[in-house]
Design a protein around this motif. Structure first.
Motif, PDB file in Angstrom:
ATOM      1  N   LYS A  54      40.028  38.786  43.754  1.00  0.00           N
ATOM      2  CA  LYS A  54      40.327  40.029  43.036  1.00  0.00           C
ATOM      3  C   LYS A  54      40.325  39.803  41.515  1.00  0.00           C
ATOM      4  O   LYS A  54      39.759  40.584  40.760  1.00  0.00           O
ATOM      5  CB  LYS A  54      41.696  40.587  43.487  1.00  0.00           C
ATOM      6  CG  LYS A  54      41.758  40.889  44.985  1.00  0.00           C
ATOM      7  CD  LYS A  54      43.114  41.452  45.416  1.00  0.00           C
ATOM      8  CE  LYS A  54      44.260  40.470  45.315  1.00  0.00           C
ATOM      9  NZ  LYS A  54      44.112  39.275  46.164  1.00  0.00           N
ATOM     10  N   THR A  55      40.985  38.732  41.089  1.00  0.00           N
ATOM     11  CA  THR A  55      41.031  38.457  39.647  1.00  0.00           C
ATOM     12  C   THR A  55      39.663  38.020  39.137  1.00  0.00           C
ATOM     13  O   THR A  55      39.236  38.414  38.044  1.00  0.00           O
ATOM     14  CB  THR A  55      42.101  37.384  39.339  1.00  0.00           C
ATOM     15  OG1 THR A  55      43.372  37.859  39.794  1.00  0.00           O
ATOM     16  CG2 THR A  55      42.195  37.105  37.854  1.00  0.00           C
ATOM     17  N   THR A  56      38.959  37.239  39.937  1.00  0.00           N
ATOM     18  CA  THR A  56      37.609  36.797  39.568  1.00  0.00           C
ATOM     19  C   THR A  56      36.689  38.008  39.383  1.00  0.00           C
ATOM     20  O   THR A  56      35.940  38.101  38.401  1.00  0.00           O
ATOM     21  CB  THR A  56      37.050  35.865  40.664  1.00  0.00           C
ATOM     22  OG1 THR A  56      37.973  34.791  40.847  1.00  0.00           O
ATOM     23  CG2 THR A  56      35.687  35.323  40.292  1.00  0.00           C
ATOM     24  N   THR A  72      43.026  37.420  32.227  1.00  0.00           N
ATOM     25  CA  THR A  72      43.876  36.522  33.012  1.00  0.00           C
ATOM     26  C   THR A  72      44.670  37.336  34.021  1.00  0.00           C
ATOM     27  O   THR A  72      44.823  38.545  33.868  1.00  0.00           O
ATOM     28  CB  THR A  72      44.861  35.755  32.109  1.00  0.00           C
ATOM     29  OG1 THR A  72      45.575  36.714  31.324  1.00  0.00           O
ATOM     30  CG2 THR A  72      44.126  34.795  31.182  1.00  0.00           C
ATOM     31  N   SER A  73      45.174  36.659  35.034  1.00  0.00           N
ATOM     32  CA  SER A  73      45.864  37.359  36.116  1.00  0.00           C
ATOM     33  C   SER A  73      47.182  37.959  35.647  1.00  0.00           C
ATOM     34  O   SER A  73      47.998  37.293  35.024  1.00  0.00           O
ATOM     35  CB  SER A  73      46.138  36.387  37.261  1.00  0.00           C
ATOM     36  OG  SER A  73      46.936  37.051  38.226  1.00  0.00           O
ATOM     37  N   PRO A  74      47.413  39.239  35.941  1.00  0.00           N
ATOM     38  CA  PRO A  74      48.681  39.863  35.568  1.00  0.00           C
ATOM     39  C   PRO A  74      49.743  39.737  36.658  1.00  0.00           C
ATOM     40  O   PRO A  74      50.666  40.546  36.713  1.00  0.00           O
ATOM     41  CB  PRO A  74      48.277  41.319  35.356  1.00  0.00           C
ATOM     42  CG  PRO A  74      47.115  41.526  36.264  1.00  0.00           C
ATOM     43  CD  PRO A  74      46.492  40.186  36.554  1.00  0.00           C
ATOM     44  N   MET A 104      46.187  45.815  36.548  1.00  0.00           N
ATOM     45  CA  MET A 104      47.519  45.751  37.152  1.00  0.00           C
ATOM     46  C   MET A 104      47.507  44.855  38.382  1.00  0.00           C
ATOM     47  O   MET A 104      46.471  44.684  39.027  1.00  0.00           O
ATOM     48  CB  MET A 104      47.985  47.149  37.571  1.00  0.00           C
ATOM     49  CG  MET A 104      47.811  48.202  36.514  1.00  0.00           C
ATOM     50  SD  MET A 104      48.388  49.816  37.096  1.00  0.00           S
ATOM     51  CE  MET A 104      50.119  49.639  36.762  1.00  0.00           C
ATOM     52  N   ASP A 105      48.673  44.320  38.688  1.00  0.00           N
ATOM     53  CA  ASP A 105      48.818  43.520  39.901  1.00  0.00           C
ATOM     54  C   ASP A 105      50.185  43.878  40.478  1.00  0.00           C
ATOM     55  O   ASP A 105      51.211  43.612  39.855  1.00  0.00           O
ATOM     56  CB  ASP A 105      48.749  42.029  39.549  1.00  0.00           C
ATOM     57  CG  ASP A 105      48.753  41.136  40.782  1.00  0.00           C
ATOM     58  OD1 ASP A 105      49.402  41.509  41.786  1.00  0.00           O
ATOM     59  OD2 ASP A 105      48.134  40.067  40.729  1.00  0.00           O
ATOM     60  N   VAL A 106      50.203  44.501  41.639  1.00  0.00           N
ATOM     61  CA  VAL A 106      51.470  44.980  42.188  1.00  0.00           C
ATOM     62  C   VAL A 106      52.038  44.041  43.256  1.00  0.00           C
ATOM     63  O   VAL A 106      52.944  44.408  43.991  1.00  0.00           O
ATOM     64  CB  VAL A 106      51.343  46.434  42.732  1.00  0.00           C
ATOM     65  CG1 VAL A 106      51.023  47.384  41.594  1.00  0.00           C
ATOM     66  CG2 VAL A 106      50.295  46.542  43.825  1.00  0.00           C
ATOM     67  N   MET A 142      43.533  47.685  39.900  1.00  0.00           N
ATOM     68  CA  MET A 142      44.819  47.256  40.450  1.00  0.00           C
ATOM     69  C   MET A 142      44.623  46.277  41.608  1.00  0.00           C
ATOM     70  O   MET A 142      43.948  46.604  42.595  1.00  0.00           O
ATOM     71  CB  MET A 142      45.592  48.483  40.931  1.00  0.00           C
ATOM     72  CG  MET A 142      46.921  48.132  41.605  1.00  0.00           C
ATOM     73  SD  MET A 142      47.779  49.599  42.198  1.00  0.00           S
ATOM     74  CE  MET A 142      48.512  50.184  40.680  1.00  0.00           C
ATOM     75  N   GLU A 143      45.220  45.088  41.472  1.00  0.00           N
ATOM     76  CA  GLU A 143      45.189  44.122  42.577  1.00  0.00           C
ATOM     77  C   GLU A 143      46.317  44.443  43.558  1.00  0.00           C
ATOM     78  O   GLU A 143      47.374  44.886  43.158  1.00  0.00           O
ATOM     79  CB  GLU A 143      45.338  42.696  42.041  1.00  0.00           C
ATOM     80  CG  GLU A 143      44.227  42.333  41.064  1.00  0.00           C
ATOM     81  CD  GLU A 143      44.136  40.842  40.755  1.00  0.00           C
ATOM     82  OE1 GLU A 143      44.495  40.015  41.618  1.00  0.00           O
ATOM     83  OE2 GLU A 143      43.701  40.517  39.640  1.00  0.00           O
ATOM     84  N   TRP A 144      46.077  44.226  44.822  1.00  0.00           N
ATOM     85  CA  TRP A 144      47.013  44.533  45.913  1.00  0.00           C
ATOM     86  C   TRP A 144      47.270  46.026  46.021  1.00  0.00           C
ATOM     87  O   TRP A 144      48.348  46.465  46.436  1.00  0.00           O
ATOM     88  CB  TRP A 144      48.341  43.785  45.732  1.00  0.00           C
ATOM     89  CG  TRP A 144      48.198  42.298  45.742  1.00  0.00           C
ATOM     90  CD1 TRP A 144      48.140  41.482  44.651  1.00  0.00           C
ATOM     91  CD2 TRP A 144      48.063  41.429  46.887  1.00  0.00           C
ATOM     92  NE1 TRP A 144      47.982  40.166  45.044  1.00  0.00           N
ATOM     93  CE2 TRP A 144      47.944  40.107  46.410  1.00  0.00           C
ATOM     94  CE3 TRP A 144      48.045  41.664  48.274  1.00  0.00           C
ATOM     95  CZ2 TRP A 144      47.789  39.009  47.258  1.00  0.00           C
ATOM     96  CZ3 TRP A 144      47.898  40.569  49.118  1.00  0.00           C
ATOM     97  CH2 TRP A 144      47.773  39.260  48.606  1.00  0.00           C
TER      98      TRP A 144
HETATM   99 MG    MG Z   1      44.735  37.826  41.478  1.00  0.00          MG
END
Ligand code: MG
Ligand code: ADP
Length: 192
Positions: A54-56, A72-74, A104-106, A142-144
């Motif tokens: 997801k971040t990649t 970078t990963s949040p 975003m990363d929840v 948004m991740e997750w």
């Molecule tokens: Mg990630």
């Protein structure tokens, strides 16, 4: 436009595209291709386990949008907001236009409740997304995102990544368009 080799298996319908990447570079290239094809404000909902890419993918997306800094990963900050005024993006073939990527990363949100989301400015971001894009382009990724369930905006692009059980470098991405903007985007991608 310069498309790096992606080595994709494509199965286009008008609303869904499935692609296989073999290694992180191909996932970056996929994200970049999508970033380059985005023409209006968009919510991208990323789902998939830890390490699914997801971040990649988002790093590539940012590059495709012309965001000139590394992403970078949040995971710990919950949201990273990249805003740039009238970028000169000759590299992506776009005209100068303000650009904003909210990443975003929840994962760390306990209940993914509306109140918690508001605490990280989610409601404001959605309002900005609804606003006309003539003052610039806003992409919210948004991740997750699947953790939000019905709290997700109805109009969006769903991107799900599944790791291959046998090959540690293989990820299968499924892109599903919800609404007109995302559908038009997938059509452009399928035709490119
Ligand atoms: Mg990630
Ligand atoms: P997530 O954000 O989904 O947890 P990351 O993008 O942070 O995942 O990490 C993906 C990891 O998997 C990285 O270490 C990357 O090098 C590795 N990887 C191997 N193959 C791929 C691929 N095809 N696409 C994306 N990442 C891959």
């Amino acid at each position: 436009m310069n498309h790096p080799p992606i080595g994709l298996t494509e199965r286009p319908t008008h609303t869904q595209l499935r692609l296989t990447t073999h290694g992180p570079e191909e996932t970056v290239a996929l994200g970049r291709r999508i970033g380059q094809a985005i023409q209006s404000n968009l919510f991208i909902a990323l789902s998939g386990d830890l390490g699914a890419g997801k971040t990649t993918f988002t790093a590539g997306l940012a590059a495709g949008l012309g965001i000139p800094v590394p992403v970078t990963s949040p995971t710990f900050t919950l949201v990273n907001d990249y805003t740039f005024d009238k970028l000169s993006t000759s590299a992506t073939g776009r005209g100068a236009q303000a650009r904003r990527l909210a990443h975003m990363d929840v994962y760390r949100l306990e209940g993914s409740s509306a109140a918690e989301l508001d605490g990280i400015g989610f409601g404001d971001l959605l309002d900005d997304l609804e606003a006309a894009d003539d003052c610039g382009l806003l992409v919210l990724v948004m991740e997750w995102a699947d953790r939000l369930g019905p709290l997700l905006p109805e109009e969006r692009l769903d991107v799900t990544s599944v790791s291959d059980e046998e090959d540690p470098d293989v990820r299968v991405f499924t892109l599903t368009a919800r609404g007109e903007t995302a559908t038009a985007l997938l059509q452009r991608l399928a035709e490119a």
